[in-house]
Design an enzyme around this catalytic site. Structure first.
Site, short mmCIF file in Angstrom:
data_model
loop_
_atom_site.label_atom_id
_atom_site.label_comp_id
_atom_site.label_asym_id
_atom_site.label_seq_id
_atom_site.Cartn_x
_atom_site.Cartn_y
_atom_site.Cartn_z
N ASP A 70 0.85 -1.20 0.00
CA ASP A 70 0.00 0.00 0.00
C ASP A 70 0.89 1.25 0.00
O ASP A 70 1.90 1.31 0.69
CB ASP A 70 -0.91 -0.01 1.24
N ILE A 71 0.49 2.25 -0.76
CA ILE A 71 1.30 3.47 -0.90
C ILE A 71 1.25 4.32 0.37
O ILE A 71 2.17 5.13 0.60
CB ILE A 71 0.84 4.26 -2.15
N ASN A 85 -12.77 -3.22 2.99
CA ASN A 85 -13.71 -2.11 3.03
C ASN A 85 -14.64 -2.23 1.82
O ASN A 85 -14.15 -2.31 0.69
CB ASN A 85 -12.97 -0.77 3.00
N GLN A 145 -14.14 2.42 1.55
CA GLN A 145 -13.57 1.98 0.27
C GLN A 145 -13.35 3.21 -0.61
O GLN A 145 -14.25 4.01 -0.82
CB GLN A 145 -14.49 0.98 -0.43
N SER A 146 -12.11 3.35 -1.09
CA SER A 146 -11.78 4.49 -1.93
C SER A 146 -11.34 4.07 -3.33
O SER A 146 -11.35 4.89 -4.25
CB SER A 146 -10.69 5.34 -1.27
N HIS A 161 -10.14 -5.48 -3.31
CA HIS A 161 -8.84 -5.68 -2.68
C HIS A 161 -9.02 -6.09 -1.23
O HIS A 161 -9.98 -5.71 -0.56
CB HIS A 161 -7.96 -4.43 -2.77
N LEU A 162 -8.04 -6.84 -0.77
CA LEU A 162 -7.96 -7.25 0.63
C LEU A 162 -6.71 -6.59 1.21
O LEU A 162 -5.63 -6.68 0.61
CB LEU A 162 -7.89 -8.78 0.70
N HIS A 163 -6.87 -5.92 2.34
CA HIS A 163 -5.72 -5.34 3.04
C HIS A 163 -5.16 -6.39 4.00
O HIS A 163 -5.91 -6.97 4.80
CB HIS A 163 -6.14 -4.14 3.91
P1 5GP Z 1 -9.66 1.27 0.35
O1 5GP Z 1 -9.68 2.59 1.08
O2 5GP Z 1 -10.37 1.34 -0.97
O3 5GP Z 1 -10.08 0.08 1.17
O4 5GP Z 1 -8.13 0.98 0.06
C1 5GP Z 1 -7.45 1.55 -1.02
C2 5GP Z 1 -6.01 1.55 -0.66
O5 5GP Z 1 -5.27 1.81 -1.84
C3 5GP Z 1 -5.62 2.62 0.36
O6 5GP Z 1 -5.08 2.02 1.53
C4 5GP Z 1 -4.60 3.47 -0.39
O7 5GP Z 1 -3.54 3.90 0.43
C5 5GP Z 1 -4.14 2.54 -1.49
N1 5GP Z 1 -3.69 3.24 -2.69
C6 5GP Z 1 -4.31 4.29 -3.29
N2 5GP Z 1 -3.63 4.67 -4.39
C7 5GP Z 1 -2.56 3.84 -4.48
C8 5GP Z 1 -1.49 3.73 -5.42
O8 5GP Z 1 -1.37 4.47 -6.40
N3 5GP Z 1 -0.57 2.76 -5.19
C9 5GP Z 1 -0.66 1.91 -4.11
N4 5GP Z 1 0.31 1.00 -3.99
N5 5GP Z 1 -1.66 1.98 -3.22
C10 5GP Z 1 -2.61 2.92 -3.41
#
Ligand code: 5GP
Ligand code: ZN
Length: 111
Positions: free
Chosen positions: A29-30, A84, A91-92, A97-99
Site C-alpha cells: 500500500d502506498i 472495506n 472503500q476508496s 482488494h484485501l488489506h
Molecule cells: P480502500 O480505502 O479502498 O479500502 O483501500 C485503497 C487503498 O489503496 C488505500 O489504503 C490506499 O492507500 C491505497 N492506494 C491508493 N492509491 C494507491 C497507489 O497508487 N498505489 C498503491 N500501492 N496503493 C494505493
C-alpha cells in the site's frame, strides 16, 4: 475503464509488487497504516470482494489463501485482514482488494 488498480495490474502505474500470479497481484500500500500493509487484488476487475466471491468463489479463496501464505512468509503471527466495501465503510478504490496489515497491535473493538 479508468481504474487505478487495473493500471497497476497492467504495469501502467508502478507499484512495489510483492507477488503476481495469473489471477491475483500483491503489492505494498502506498500509504501504509502499519509496518506491513499489503494489498491483494484480483487481476480481473471486480468492484469489491463480495462480487469476486459471487462471480468466482475459487478466486476469492485464492486471495484469502495468499494473504495467509504471505503473512507466514513475512513471519507475522498476528495480522488483520481488512475489506472495506462501499464508500461509507472507507472503500476508496473500487477494484476489489484485501488489506493485509501487521507489525503493530490492533485494538478491537476499535475505540
Ligand atoms: P480502500 O480505502 O479502498 O479500502 O483501500 C485503497 C487503498 O489503496 C488505500 O489504503 C490506499 O492507500 C491505497 N492506494 C491508493 N492509491 C494507491 C497507489 O497508487 N498505489 C498503491 N500501492 N496503493 C494505493
Ligand atoms: Zn480495476
Amino acid at each position: 475503464m479508468d481504474c487505478l488498480f487495473c493500471k497497476i495490474v497492467a504495469g501502467e502505474i508502478p507499484a512495489a509488487i510483492v507477488k503476481k500470479t495469473k489471477t491475483f497481484t500483491v503489492f505494498n500500500d502506498i500509504t501504509p497504516q502499519a509496518p506491513t500493509h499489503i494489498l491483494i487484488i484480483p487481476n480481473q476487475h471486480f468492484e469489491n470482494m463480495a462480487e469476486v466471491a459471487d462471480a468466482d468463489p475459487a478466486l476469492a479463496g485464492e486471495i484469502f489463501k495468499a494473504a495467509g501464505e504471505i503473512a507466514a512468509e513475512i513471519g507475522l503471527d498476528s495480522y488483520r485482514m481488512n475489506i472495506n466495501t462501499g464508500a461509507g465503510a472507507g472503500q476508496s478504490v473500487f477494484h476489489a482488494h484485501l488489506h493485509l496489515l501487521g507489525g503493530r497491535s490492533f485494538a478491537w473493538p476499535p475505540g
